[in-house]
Design an enzyme around this catalytic site. Structure first.
Site, PDB file in Angstrom:
ATOM      1  CG  HIS A 164      40.479 -51.270 -46.301  1.00 41.36           C
ATOM      2  ND1 HIS A 164      41.743 -50.833 -46.627  1.00 41.36           N
ATOM      3  CD2 HIS A 164      39.987 -51.868 -47.425  1.00 41.36           C
ATOM      4  CE1 HIS A 164      42.001 -51.124 -47.882  1.00 41.36           C
ATOM      5  NE2 HIS A 164      40.953 -51.757 -48.400  1.00 41.36           N
ATOM      6  CB  SER A 165      43.895 -51.068 -40.293  1.00 44.00           C
ATOM      7  OG  SER A 165      42.935 -50.544 -39.401  1.00 44.00           O
TER       8      SER A 165
END
Length: 699
Positions: free
Chosen positions: A537-538
């Site tokens: 989830h960058s």
């Protein structure tokens, strides 16, 4: 972690001093395999924490670690205060014979005082079982006595150097302490000869700092080009080939000897103490040339060598008589010199510079300086570097040509914020939404805590972003390529999902290609089945130095096709088109200060009927291209997965404002666990392997 180990484990806790070192690390493996829990204390003067990080992944156990000098009573006492130590195996100490002749006071201070402080704390905290790593150096030149080769424990002692004198002094201290209280103390003194080899996994081995003092590590460094040639000190001895004879013992056999000694102490009469010595050796002598030829055969290399004069103090034959250990400890060596050479070569080829890798840096991410709370940077000083955290196996930073392109925090506190927005984290067990937090599996209904409107999102309270991964194992398999492997044991009792799940994440950083590859794997170790959907989830901002916004970012995707969702963001069963540029479009979609807004699950192939739990053999497909004209940086996201969530960060929080970053989350379908057409691809059954791959590529 301290409370967790104390409360969850019924195993006996062994304090291993010097447990980050060569013999200590191998003994930790054997202890855990025999059902013990370990706490490691080491001052890292001749070792590195990376061995402990590897041990965690190798053993699939958290190993509490204290960087402490044994002479530091206050620092060492913390271990005894925080853990109920049952026994101690004592490896810590300076150990180079030659060095000890140059700095004898340091050897006496460190080795003897450190042991005295340790014993005083054991006495204070009622810990009575102690296995001591002594040495055959206490015998000195056993050839000065008739009929003492092979060397029995009864051989008169007479060390010839300060290192040996410290071991001899500690043996005397143990005997005196035992004689002062013969009902309490239980001491095992292990005198061993020439440890060689490495763990057969290739993950841990001997990593001498500076020039190796021992034969095998020196040969290994010659084999990989770190040293010019091997020097053999004398070929005029009265032996089979003119070189000295020594008793070489595989380090795994030696580690098992420590377990045998500890178990002997545990089984000994409860109302009686003990102080006894055992030789740990093979009882078979090998010449220097015999070991040389065995290593050349294992490596396939004829190593260059030069015969020089004898070293002062060297004698013809130092071989152990291990009969007492065989009889009383029920222990004997099982591995041969050839096995040691083969395992050493595996360790050397996979880790030519040991644990000491250029381009790898680590720093503490928390104020309490915990080693399981570190930020590790790979590719430091290059044009592409990645920083990872144990917490959530998170991507803390990615730098392209020195410019950061993802959102992140300077320390762990930011990631522990209750409203952290999952920044950079591994999402699991189940990424994205599950309708009303409900699902059924194996004829049983489950309810997750609702945390996103009426749904459970990103695994709710069981999310991986708050869990501390083991490791990493960091390796440099080839030029410009680094790998970092993290592991999580996610047990059913710690989550709302069924089954015990073992997850590994391998990051591969290619600094030349400016790419980061992520390989996710999951297996059930207990239970019938579990939902699973892993992703990262960058949040990306390709223009961070020039603006805290994604404004101006140009986006193109593989397909307009997207999962249609209702007002609660749950699939309706339809696939619809979104207004977004594809790779075939003449112009990209440009993100503005407020619009367009996306939080959509795009599909790679609208006609696909996904059923694969493991997509690793699928084609790696380009799914998103992003570019910012001000920075001139391009991001390409590739994946083996059937869908990808594109989110423009319109509700970012935890120190960030809306649209400071966008996320691309390859994975499985939204709420797939409740959709019959998609359920198979997120249902991991016992015996199966979940797998997926994501790549970020920059230019």
């Amino acid at each position: 972690m301290t409370a967790q180990l104390q409360s969850e484990s019924t195993s006996k806790i062994v304090l291993v001093t010097g447990g980050a070192g060569y013999i200590g690390s191998h003994t930790v493996v054997e202890l855990i395999e025999n059902g013990y829990d370990c706490v490691v204390a080491d001052n890292l003067s001749n070792s590195t924490y990376d061995s402990v990080a590897r041990l965690e992944v190798l053993t699939k156990h958290h190993i509490p670690f204290y960087e402490v000098d044994l002479c530091d009573r206050k620092g060492l006492e913390k271990v005894f205060k925080e853990y109920k130590i049952d026994s101690v195996i004592h490896f810590a100490g300076l150990k180079a014979v030659g060095e000890s002749t140059q700095i004898p006071l340091r050897y006496y201070h460190n080795n003897i005082l450190g042991t005295v402080v340790l014993l005083e704390l054991m006495q204070q905290y009622n810990v009575s079982k102690f296995v001591f790593s002594s040495s055959a150096t206490v015998y000195g030149d056993a050839t000065r006595f008739p009929n003492m080769i092979p060397i029995p424990e009864e051989c008169p002692l007479g060390p010839t150097n300060p290192y040996g004198h410290t071991k001899y002094a500690i043996e005397n201290i143990l005997n005196d302490l035992y004689n002062s209280d013969k009902k309490s103390w239980k001491f095992a003194i292990l005198r061993y000869f020439n440890p060689i080899g490495a763990h057969p996994s290739g993950l841990i081995g001997e990593d001498p700092l500076g020039i190796p003092n021992n034969l095998l590590p020196y040969m290994a460094q010659v084999a990989v080009g770190r040293r010019e040639k091997l020097y053999i000190f004398g070929d005029d001895y009265d032996s089979r080939d003119g070189t000295p004879i020594r008793d070489y013992i595989h380090v795994v056999d030696l580690a098992k000897g420590h377990i045998a000694a500890l178990q002997y102490l545990e089984a000994y009469n409860e109302n009686e103490g003990l102080c006894r010595e055992w030789n740990l050796g093979s009882g078979k002598g090998s010449t220097v040339f015999e070991v040389y030829h065995a290593f050349c055969k294992a490596s396939g290399i004829d190593l260059p060598y030069k015969v020089t004069g004898r070293r002062a103090g060297d004698v013809l034959n130092l071989t152990a008589k291990p009969d007492r250990a065989k009889r009383e400890l029920k222990w004997q060596t099982e591995l041969q010199v050839e096995d040691s050479c083969k395992d050493l070569w595996k360790w050397t080829t996979e880790n030519p510079f040991g644990y000491q890798l250029r381009g790898v840096e680590a720093r503490f991410s928390a104020e309490d300086m915990r080693y399981d709370a570190r930020f590790v940077t790979i590719g430091a000083g290059t044009r592409f570097q990645a920083t990872f955290a144990n917490l959530g196996a998170s991507i803390v930073d990615l730098k392209v040509n020195g410019q950061s392109v993802v959102l992140g925090y300077e320390n762990e506190e930011g990631y522990l914020n209750p409203d952290s927005a999952y920044i950079g984290a591994t999402i699991g067990r189940y990424a994205n939404r599950i309708s009303k937090g409900k699902f059924s599996l194996c004829n049983k209904d489950y309810q997750l805590t609702v945390n996103n409107g009426v749904n459970a999102n990103h695994s709710s309270i069981g999310s991986f972003h708050r869990k501390r991964f083991l490791g990493p194992i960091i390796q440099n398999p080839s030029k410009d390529v680094f790998t970092a492997e993290y592991m999580l044991i996610d047990n059913e009792k710690d989550t709302e999902f069924p089954g015990d799940l073992l997850v590994t994440i391998q990051y591969t950083v290619n600094v030349a290609q400016k790419s980061l590859e992520m390989v996710y794997k999951g297996k059930l170790t207990a239970g019938e089945a579990t939902p699973i959907n892993l992703t990262n989830h960058s949040y990306f901002n390709l223009n961070k130095p020039y603006g805290d916004t994604i404004e101006g970012t140009e986006i193109m995707v593989r397909s307009k096709k997207s999962v249609d969702v209702d007002k609660n963001m749950i699939p309706t069963g339809n696939i619809v088109d979104r207004e977004i540029a594809t790779f075939n479009s003449t112009k990209p979609t440009v993100l503005g200060p407020k619009n367009p807004q996306f939080d959509c699950c795009f599909v790679v192939d609208e006609n696909a009927k996904p059923s694969q739990i493991n997509t690793l053999n699928n084609e790696l497909t380009l799914i998103v291209k992003a570019f910012h004209p001000d920075s001139n940086i391009t991001l390409e996201v590739l994946s083996t997965e059937p869908t990808y969530q594109f989110y423009t960060g319109d509700f970012l929080s935890a120190g960030y404002e809306a649209r400071q970053g966008f996320a691309i989350e390859p994975g499985r379908y939204i709420d797939a666990i409740n959709q019959e057409n998609w359920k198979d691809c997120v249902t991991l059954k016992n015996g199966e392997t979940y797998g997926s791959k994501i790549v970020y590529r920059f230019s």
